[in-house]
Enzyme design. Sequence first.
Site, PDB file in Angstrom:
ATOM      1  N   ASP A 161       0.852  -1.185   0.000  1.00 55.77           N
ATOM      2  CA  ASP A 161       0.000   0.000   0.000  1.00 55.77           C
ATOM      3  C   ASP A 161       0.892   1.241   0.000  1.00 55.77           C
ATOM      4  O   ASP A 161       1.735   1.407   0.878  1.00 55.77           O
ATOM      5  CB  ASP A 161      -0.871  -0.015   1.262  1.00 55.77           C
ATOM      6  N   GLU A 168       0.811  -8.134 -10.654  1.00 53.76           N
ATOM      7  CA  GLU A 168       1.676  -8.089 -11.831  1.00 53.76           C
ATOM      8  C   GLU A 168       0.960  -8.586 -13.076  1.00 53.76           C
ATOM      9  O   GLU A 168       1.148  -8.042 -14.167  1.00 53.76           O
ATOM     10  CB  GLU A 168       2.937  -8.923 -11.587  1.00 53.76           C
TER      11      GLU A 168
END
Length: 213
Positions: free
Chosen positions: A114, A190
């Site tokens: 985060d 990803e």
Amino acid sequence: MRRVKWAADYLGEAKCRIVQPQAMAGNWKEKLGGKKLHVEIGTGKGNYSLGMSELYPQDGFVAVEKNESAAGIAAKKYDEYGRSNLLLVYDDADRIEEWFGQGEVDVIHLNFSDPWPKKRNAKRRLSSPKFLKQYEKILSDDGEIQMKTDNSSLFEYSLLEMLAGGFELTDVSVDFRREDHPEDVITEYEEKFIAEQKPIYRSVWKKKKDETD
């Protein structure tokens, strides 16, 4: 992520979960049977640590996640696959130095953490000085931090803080998935960013050697 109703109940009985990680300090490798100890902070739904535990069966892996729903999903996966070299900690890592012995961890993985973009929340970033001081304690002499992110601001912040914190940069890329890296499992994030042709920033850090005699 959306709340998963069954997560809390499942975490209460998950076989892969370590409820009191501080009681394991100094004994993780013995428990996991690994030559190296990897710790992923912020494992999300758990695919990365699961894949890495399969890719490196000789090593031990500890996945850390503080979000109840994500941790529940990860725990269910880990129990279904039954990897003996993989355990889960459902907790906030802000006191991680209490969970591991000094120099016990060989690799810390920070995957798409985060970014906490507001300045007032900078201390919550997993690459802030508060966390770096703890990583330095639990990392082995040759241990390393491997960080990946899609957030350029977090990447720049992390570079500066890690340098200031006494870590040595050993590898860096501003487009890590431009080439194949079969040694490193692709995370859920990803997969999304690769499909969108967005760059992945990656850096690898080690503790600086004490050059005094």
